[in-house]
Design an enzyme around this catalytic site. Structure first.
Site, short mmCIF file in Angstrom:
data_model
loop_
_atom_site.label_atom_id
_atom_site.label_comp_id
_atom_site.label_asym_id
_atom_site.label_seq_id
_atom_site.Cartn_x
_atom_site.Cartn_y
_atom_site.Cartn_z
N GLY A 16 55.18 44.96 70.77
CA GLY A 16 56.06 45.71 69.87
C GLY A 16 55.32 46.20 68.64
N CYS A 43 52.28 38.75 75.90
CA CYS A 43 52.26 39.39 77.22
C CYS A 43 50.84 39.46 77.77
CB CYS A 43 52.88 40.78 77.13
SG CYS A 43 52.82 41.66 78.69
N CYS A 48 52.90 37.72 80.56
CA CYS A 48 53.06 38.58 81.75
C CYS A 48 51.77 38.83 82.52
CB CYS A 48 53.61 39.95 81.36
SG CYS A 48 54.63 40.00 79.91
N LYS A 51 49.91 35.67 83.93
CA LYS A 51 50.87 35.11 84.91
C LYS A 51 50.83 35.89 86.21
CE LYS A 51 54.55 36.86 85.35
NZ LYS A 51 55.69 36.73 84.45
N TYR A 177 62.89 31.54 83.68
CA TYR A 177 61.83 32.41 84.19
C TYR A 177 60.51 31.65 84.37
CZ TYR A 177 64.11 36.92 82.84
OH TYR A 177 64.91 38.02 82.71
N GLU A 181 58.60 30.60 87.86
CA GLU A 181 57.36 31.34 88.13
C GLU A 181 56.19 30.37 88.30
OE1 GLU A 181 57.03 34.27 84.99
OE2 GLU A 181 58.28 35.70 86.08
N GLY A 264 62.33 27.32 77.23
CA GLY A 264 62.71 28.41 76.33
C GLY A 264 61.68 28.67 75.25
N ALA A 343 62.47 41.30 86.20
CA ALA A 343 61.91 40.67 87.40
C ALA A 343 61.54 39.24 87.08
CB ALA A 343 60.67 41.43 87.85
N HIS A 438 62.02 54.14 106.62
CA HIS A 438 61.92 53.14 107.68
C HIS A 438 60.49 52.97 108.17
CE1 HIS A 438 63.50 50.77 110.97
NE2 HIS A 438 62.75 51.46 111.81
N GLU A 443 65.07 49.87 102.52
CA GLU A 443 66.08 50.71 103.15
C GLU A 443 67.42 49.99 103.28
OE1 GLU A 443 65.60 51.65 107.41
OE2 GLU A 443 64.04 50.13 107.48
P1 NDP Z 1 64.48 30.60 79.67
O1 NDP Z 1 65.42 30.77 78.54
O2 NDP Z 1 64.42 31.62 80.74
O3 NDP Z 1 64.75 29.20 80.35
C1 NDP Z 1 64.72 28.00 79.62
C2 NDP Z 1 65.11 26.88 80.54
O4 NDP Z 1 64.92 25.63 79.88
C3 NDP Z 1 66.57 26.93 80.97
O5 NDP Z 1 66.65 26.53 82.30
C4 NDP Z 1 67.22 25.93 80.02
O6 NDP Z 1 68.35 25.31 80.56
C5 NDP Z 1 66.12 24.89 79.90
N1 NDP Z 1 66.21 24.13 78.66
C6 NDP Z 1 66.39 24.60 77.40
N2 NDP Z 1 66.39 23.58 76.51
C7 NDP Z 1 66.22 22.45 77.22
C8 NDP Z 1 66.14 21.07 76.88
N3 NDP Z 1 66.25 20.68 75.61
N4 NDP Z 1 65.95 20.18 77.86
C9 NDP Z 1 65.84 20.58 79.15
N5 NDP Z 1 65.92 21.86 79.54
C10 NDP Z 1 66.10 22.79 78.58
O7 NDP Z 1 63.06 30.40 78.97
P2 NDP Z 1 61.57 30.47 79.50
O8 NDP Z 1 60.85 29.53 78.63
O9 NDP Z 1 61.49 30.32 80.97
O10 NDP Z 1 61.18 31.97 79.14
C11 NDP Z 1 61.42 32.48 77.83
C12 NDP Z 1 61.76 33.93 77.90
O11 NDP Z 1 60.60 34.69 78.13
C13 NDP Z 1 62.71 34.33 79.02
O12 NDP Z 1 64.05 34.13 78.71
C14 NDP Z 1 62.38 35.77 79.22
O13 NDP Z 1 63.11 36.55 78.31
C15 NDP Z 1 60.90 35.83 78.90
N6 NDP Z 1 60.10 35.81 80.14
C16 NDP Z 1 60.20 36.85 81.00
C17 NDP Z 1 59.48 36.87 82.16
C18 NDP Z 1 59.61 38.02 83.09
O14 NDP Z 1 60.11 39.06 82.69
N7 NDP Z 1 59.20 37.88 84.36
C19 NDP Z 1 58.57 35.79 82.52
C20 NDP Z 1 58.56 34.73 81.56
C21 NDP Z 1 59.29 34.75 80.42
P3 NDP Z 1 69.83 25.97 80.46
O15 NDP Z 1 69.88 27.03 81.49
O16 NDP Z 1 70.72 24.83 80.74
O17 NDP Z 1 69.96 26.47 79.07
#
Ligand code: NDP
Length: 466
Positions: A16, A43, A48, A51, A177, A181, A264, A343, A438, A443
């Protein structure tokens, strides 16, 4: 503020910030940028790009195995993690250099060092005070880890890309995510993977059929997925391995070589001095901005993950470009973020655009659902038991396609094209009128015939997102 050192000072050299700096400079503004790590941001450096390189690497395991079905005799393959990491590092260094050179080539003053806000028009970098008409905070995010006993023994996506060796047994915590992944990557490269998620199904927020389908495919690939489980604590044993008792009912105690937390990410705003100069932050520490990227202080702006909205690179890029145009271009511009495709580079990968079934039902009341699960032609000879899912969600009244979802090989490549059609308001009839290509998996999207119509039960409140 004619006497300012710069018209725009950007803090953070990720997607950004770099885009905003380059466009602003191209529009004639005097621009400087500071980055305290490496140009390219999450990224490019530890997100990204590396990864995706690791995803390619991991896929070779299945490719070698599948080749036999096509008449190839493949000698036992050997994998070297250090070799992969070295190659990855070389590419990341090349890209980071490219980012820096492109900035310089665009006329941006490039600085290395941590920037901190002094007041609404001043930053300090390496002890030097610099003034600017506008300051852009584009510092991204950082992994969040919960405070549980022994968390210091865990790693995050920051460290996993640079481990000296591939750990043999890995516990991945989280169901988002990054968790799914890396489950696919490390499993493909030969580690034994257990993924533990606290909820009832991985990838909360995605379409339920997509979630269930990926879960099944992950399990088929030998990944142990434990649902309704979390980590109680992490103990280091004498031999260096980690003992991890889980908290769920009958939660086992796992013994692993590494625990990867993918729970997260949080905005990177600590130590920037934002609150002290009066910039409003949300509960997670994200910079609160309006549709044009302006914070509560008119000269301070923010784009990308630091704003705690959609944490995706192409979104940050759009926001950065819009901000530069707003500040220095002819018209105020806000990033158009309708129909953002996304994705997940799991194995198999997911591509998705538009509404999930649950969202569509809640918003539109009556929807038509078309879906198909099938075996890709490749697997008729490879013998692999992998299924592809495609799903279309259509508004019954207008026949507009509201969402397209796919789990299977090349799903991200296919969904990018469909995103254009959906953004343009394509109807199911438009899909049907499109001649199939095809033989392909794509498709299926233009040959879906069997329909299930669902109506929202207005007597029931909407189900919570679990
Ligand atoms: P996400 O928000 O996707 O997932 C976080 C996961 O951790 C969820 O399953 C969440 O559970 C769990 N969680 C959160 N807090 C706790 C806790 N205290 N104890 C146990 N589990 C917990 O975050 P990521 O870290 O995977 O990725 C961050 C962001 O980065 C993504 O949201 C996305 O926007 C971006 N990203 C995009 C990618 C792509 O475009 N391919 C690839 C990687 C990252 P719950 O569901 O219950 O909240």
């Amino acid at each position: 503020m004619a006497s300012s050192d710069y018209q725009l000072f950007v803090i953070g050299g990720g997607s950004g910030g770099v885009r905003a700096a380059r466009i602003a400079s191209g529009l004639g503004a005097r621009v400087a940028i500071a980055e305290n790590f490496r140009y390219g941001g999450t990224c490019v450096i530890r997100g990204c790009v590396p990864k995706k390189l690791l995803v390619y690497a991991a896929h070779f395991a299945e490719d070698f195995a599948d080749a036999q079905g096509f008449g190839w005799t493949v000698p036992p393959a050997e994998f070297s993690w250090p070799q992969l990491i070295e190659a990855k590092n070389k590419e990341i260094t090349r890209l980071s250099g490219l980012y820096e050179n492109n900035l310089k080539g665009s006329g941006v003053e490039v600085m290395h060092g941590a920037a901190r806000l002094v007041d609404a028009h001043t930053v300090a970098v390496n002890g030097q005070k610099i003034t600017a008409e506008h300051i852009l905070v584009a510092t991204g995010g950082t992994p969040f880890v919960p405070k549980i006993p022994g968390i210091a023994h865990a790693i995050t996506s920051n460290e996993v890309f640079d481990l000296p060796q591939l750990p043999q047994r890995v516990l991945i915590v989280g169901g988002g995510y990054i968790a799914v992944e890396f489950a696919g990557i490390l499993n493909g490269l030969g580690a034994r993977i257990t993924l533990c998620y606290r909820g009832q199904q991985v990838l909360r927020g995605f379409d339920d059929d997509v979630r269930a389908h990926l879960f099944e495919e992950m399990v088929k690939k030998g990944i142990t997925v434990l649902l309704h489980q979390n980590v109680a604590r992490i103990d280091k044993l004498n031999d260096g391995s980690l003992s991890v008792p889980l908290t769920g009912a009958q939660g086992p105690t796992l013994e692993v070589d590494a625990v990867l937390y993918a729970t997260g990410r949080v905005p990177n705003t600590q130590g920037l001095g934002l609150a002290a100069v009066g910039v409003a932050l949300d509960k997670a520490g994200g910079v609160v901005v309006d549709a044009f990227g302006q914070s509560s202080i008119p000269s301070i702006h923010a784009v990308g993950d630091v704003t705690n909205r959609i944490a995706l690179t192409p979104v940050a890029i759009r926001e950065g470009a819009a901000l530069a145009n707003t500040l220095f271009g002819p018209t105020r511009t806000s990033a158009d973020l309708t129909t953002v495709p996304s994705a997940v580079f799991s194995q198999p990968p997911i591509g998705t655009v538009g509404l999930t079934e649950a969202q569509a039902l809640a918003r539109h009341g009556e929807i038509d659902i078309y879906s198909s699960k099938f075996r890709n032609m490749r697997h008729t000879l490879s013998g692999r038991d992998e299924r592809t899912l495609v799903k279309l969600i259509v508004d019954t009244a207008s026949q507009r396609v509201l969402g397209a979802h796919m789990v299977g090989a090349d799903a991200p490549e296919i969904i990018q094209g469909l995103a254009i059609a959906i953004r343009m308001g394509a109807t199911k009839a438009d899909f049907d009128a499109t001649v199939a290509l095809h033989p392909s998996a794509a498709e299926e999207f233009v040959t879906l015939r069997d329909k299930i119509t669902r109506k929202r039960d207005t007597r029931q409140p909407s189900a919570p997102d679990t």
